[in-house]
Scaffold this motif. Structure first.
Motif, PDB file in Angstrom:
ATOM      1  N   ALA A  68      78.322   3.794  40.487  1.00  0.00           N
ATOM      2  CA  ALA A  68      78.657   4.005  39.071  1.00  0.00           C
ATOM      3  C   ALA A  68      80.120   3.710  38.775  1.00  0.00           C
ATOM      4  CB  ALA A  68      78.325   5.439  38.673  1.00  0.00           C
ATOM      5  N   PHE A  69      80.946   3.682  39.820  1.00  0.00           N
ATOM      6  CA  PHE A  69      82.385   3.462  39.620  1.00  0.00           C
ATOM      7  C   PHE A  69      82.884   2.207  40.342  1.00  0.00           C
ATOM      8  CE2 PHE A  69      81.518   7.877  38.834  1.00  0.00           C
ATOM      9  CZ  PHE A  69      82.256   8.150  37.704  1.00  0.00           C
ATOM     10  N   GLY A  70      81.958   1.358  40.751  1.00  0.00           N
ATOM     11  CA  GLY A  70      82.347   0.120  41.417  1.00  0.00           C
ATOM     12  C   GLY A  70      82.909   0.332  42.803  1.00  0.00           C
ATOM     13  N   LEU A  71      82.540   1.421  43.445  1.00  0.00           N
ATOM     14  CA  LEU A  71      83.084   1.766  44.762  1.00  0.00           C
ATOM     15  C   LEU A  71      82.027   1.629  45.861  1.00  0.00           C
ATOM     16  CD1 LEU A  71      85.108   4.941  43.677  1.00  0.00           C
ATOM     17  CD2 LEU A  71      86.011   2.640  44.096  1.00  0.00           C
ATOM     18  N   ASP A  72      81.055   0.752  45.658  1.00  0.00           N
ATOM     19  CA  ASP A  72      79.935   0.589  46.578  1.00  0.00           C
ATOM     20  C   ASP A  72      80.380   0.356  48.022  1.00  0.00           C
ATOM     21  OD1 ASP A  72      77.462  -0.263  44.439  1.00  0.00           O
ATOM     22  OD2 ASP A  72      79.506  -0.680  43.804  1.00  0.00           O
ATOM     23  N   ARG A 137      76.988  -1.282  36.345  1.00  0.00           N
ATOM     24  CA  ARG A 137      77.695  -1.856  37.496  1.00  0.00           C
ATOM     25  C   ARG A 137      76.763  -2.657  38.398  1.00  0.00           C
ATOM     26  NH1 ARG A 137      83.471  -1.204  38.101  1.00  0.00           N
ATOM     27  NH2 ARG A 137      84.096   0.660  36.978  1.00  0.00           N
ATOM     28  N   GLN A 138      75.545  -2.158  38.600  1.00  0.00           N
ATOM     29  CA  GLN A 138      74.612  -2.874  39.466  1.00  0.00           C
ATOM     30  C   GLN A 138      74.178  -4.191  38.836  1.00  0.00           C
ATOM     31  OE1 GLN A 138      74.143  -1.717  42.720  1.00  0.00           O
ATOM     32  NE2 GLN A 138      75.781  -0.463  41.841  1.00  0.00           N
ATOM     33  N   PHE A 139      74.039  -4.206  37.523  1.00  0.00           N
ATOM     34  CA  PHE A 139      73.726  -5.467  36.860  1.00  0.00           C
ATOM     35  C   PHE A 139      74.885  -6.449  37.024  1.00  0.00           C
ATOM     36  CE2 PHE A 139      73.601  -8.136  32.956  1.00  0.00           C
ATOM     37  CZ  PHE A 139      72.433  -8.823  33.242  1.00  0.00           C
ATOM     38  N   ALA A 142      74.610  -7.988  40.378  1.00  0.00           N
ATOM     39  CA  ALA A 142      73.547  -8.995  40.385  1.00  0.00           C
ATOM     40  C   ALA A 142      74.015 -10.286  39.719  1.00  0.00           C
ATOM     41  CB  ALA A 142      72.301  -8.446  39.687  1.00  0.00           C
ATOM     42  N   VAL A 143      74.753 -10.162  38.616  1.00  0.00           N
ATOM     43  CA  VAL A 143      75.324 -11.333  37.955  1.00  0.00           C
ATOM     44  C   VAL A 143      76.319 -12.019  38.882  1.00  0.00           C
ATOM     45  CG1 VAL A 143      76.879 -12.075  36.090  1.00  0.00           C
ATOM     46  CG2 VAL A 143      74.974 -10.539  35.589  1.00  0.00           C
ATOM     47  N   GLY A 144      77.152 -11.225  39.555  1.00  0.00           N
ATOM     48  CA  GLY A 144      78.147 -11.775  40.470  1.00  0.00           C
ATOM     49  C   GLY A 144      77.531 -12.539  41.633  1.00  0.00           C
ATOM     50  N   VAL A 153      84.292 -11.367  34.251  1.00  0.00           N
ATOM     51  CA  VAL A 153      84.423 -11.300  32.790  1.00  0.00           C
ATOM     52  C   VAL A 153      83.720 -10.054  32.246  1.00  0.00           C
ATOM     53  CG1 VAL A 153      83.830 -12.421  30.612  1.00  0.00           C
ATOM     54  CG2 VAL A 153      84.746 -13.776  32.492  1.00  0.00           C
ATOM     55  N   MET A 154      82.572  -9.710  32.796  1.00  0.00           N
ATOM     56  CA  MET A 154      81.887  -8.487  32.361  1.00  0.00           C
ATOM     57  C   MET A 154      82.755  -7.267  32.623  1.00  0.00           C
ATOM     58  SD  MET A 154      77.972  -9.225  33.609  1.00  0.00           S
ATOM     59  CE  MET A 154      77.339  -7.685  32.915  1.00  0.00           C
ATOM     60  N   ASN A 155      83.364  -7.229  33.792  1.00  0.00           N
ATOM     61  CA  ASN A 155      84.277  -6.131  34.120  1.00  0.00           C
ATOM     62  C   ASN A 155      85.479  -6.138  33.185  1.00  0.00           C
ATOM     63  OD1 ASN A 155      85.346  -4.089  36.384  1.00  0.00           O
ATOM     64  ND2 ASN A 155      87.018  -5.451  35.822  1.00  0.00           N
ATOM     65  N   LEU A 156      85.996  -7.326  32.903  1.00  0.00           N
ATOM     66  CA  LEU A 156      87.147  -7.471  32.009  1.00  0.00           C
ATOM     67  C   LEU A 156      86.846  -6.894  30.634  1.00  0.00           C
ATOM     68  CD1 LEU A 156      89.975  -8.969  31.535  1.00  0.00           C
ATOM     69  CD2 LEU A 156      88.583 -10.794  30.541  1.00  0.00           C
ATOM     70  N   THR A 157      85.702  -7.257  30.089  1.00  0.00           N
ATOM     71  CA  THR A 157      85.322  -6.809  28.752  1.00  0.00           C
ATOM     72  C   THR A 157      85.281  -5.289  28.673  1.00  0.00           C
ATOM     73  OG1 THR A 157      84.018  -8.823  28.467  1.00  0.00           O
ATOM     74  CG2 THR A 157      83.565  -6.998  26.973  1.00  0.00           C
ATOM     75  N   ARG A 158      84.748  -4.674  29.716  1.00  0.00           N
ATOM     76  CA  ARG A 158      84.606  -3.214  29.724  1.00  0.00           C
ATOM     77  C   ARG A 158      85.917  -2.518  30.087  1.00  0.00           C
ATOM     78  NH1 ARG A 158      83.771  -1.064  34.236  1.00  0.00           N
ATOM     79  NH2 ARG A 158      82.624  -2.848  35.056  1.00  0.00           N
ATOM     80  N   GLU A 159      86.506  -2.926  31.193  1.00  0.00           N
ATOM     81  CA  GLU A 159      87.653  -2.188  31.741  1.00  0.00           C
ATOM     82  C   GLU A 159      88.939  -2.443  30.964  1.00  0.00           C
ATOM     83  OE1 GLU A 159      89.789  -1.584  36.104  1.00  0.00           O
ATOM     84  OE2 GLU A 159      87.751  -2.378  36.000  1.00  0.00           O
TER      85      GLU A 159
END
Length: 266
Positions: A68-72, A137-139, A142-144, A153-159
């Motif tokens: 959930a926090f990108g710390l997989d 984050r999991q999506f 999968a995109v990555g 870019v998805m991370n950029l838009t959110r973060e």
């Protein structure tokens, strides 16, 4: 079988396609059996967890919590994660407050271990918030797997949107950018900075980021990226320059020589 995102094009055209189809693709991904099983297990069991030790002892719960926090990637760093959670965030000496990557701070803050009150895992709506972040984050992962630039870019838009709209000072926001590997990658690529740039003194890095932002976007403030047009301009420039960099690498003298050797062999 887990749904695989469809990204038929690279670059800004590919991002536009992903934007248009994002809702439908994410809905299909969220319906994947593995994702649904993870959600069901987390929802059923997280309320039983009252300590950092209990969370890290359950690998399935911990996998969702970290995801959930990108710390997989920290799934096997159990002692470290337990320390981050158990310290909480209230003390200046807490480990999460000392780490440059503020994802750990958000992680520890969300679970609320280490304080005098009951942890947040005991709240009725706690699972909903964590699972929403987990699915997002999991999506992205999968995109990555299809195109890593799209994940960035998805991370950029959110973060970056969240950071730009915060009450922190502009310098603190730039430090936030520097402390986030995905955001740093986007800005370094957009500004054409070398891989050695991160080795510079942190204050010098701040100066360069501000100067480059002023030169490219007309302002050295992170706040500007709260404006949709500025975010889109940053996205477009990043994708263009990333494509150019990848194209240059593909046609470098070394890669050309390797191709000739391979053709000679076969």
């Amino acid at each position: 079988m887990t749904f695989q995102p469809v990204i038929p094009f690279g670059g800004f055209v590919g991002w536009r396609f992903l934007e248009r189809t994002m809702d439908a693709q994410k809905t299909a991904y969220d319906a994947s059996p593995a994702i649904k099983r993870d959600q069901a297990y987390f929802r059923e069991n997280i309320g039983k967890v009252t300590s950092a030790e209990a969370l890290v002892a359950d690998r399935r719960l911990l996998s969702v919590a970290l995801g959930a926090f990108g710390l997989d990637d920290d799934i096997n760093n159990r002692f470290f994660i337990q320390k981050v959670l158990a310290d909480g965030v209230e003390s200046d000496d807490a480990l999460a407050n000392k780490l440059a990557d503020k994802s750990y701070l958000k992680f520890a803050e969300a679970f609320g271990f280490g304080g005098e009150d009951a942890p947040n895992s005991q709240k009725p709506d706690f699972a909903d918030g964590i699972l929403d972040a987990y699915k997002t984050r999991q999506f992205e992962i999968a995109v990555g797997n299809q195109n890593d630039d799209m994940r960035l870019v998805m991370n950029l838009t959110r973060e970056l949107g969240e950071l730009a709209g915060s009450d922190s000072s502009n310098n603190a926001k730039w430090y936030g950018v520097m402390g986030s590997e995905p955001l740093r990658t986007v800005f370094e690529t957009t500004f054409g900075l070398p891989s050695s740039f991160a080795a510079l003194d942190i204050d010098k890095q701040l100066e360069v980021f501000r100067d480059r932002a002023e030169s490219v976007f007309g302002s050295g403030e992170v706040d500007q990226f709260a404006i949709p047009e500025k975010m889109e301009e940053l996205t477009r420039l990043f994708l263009i320059r990333s494509q150019l960099a990848n194209s240059s690498a593909a046609y470098s003298p070394a890669s050309t020589a390797l191709t000739l050797l391979q053709n000679a062999v076969y």
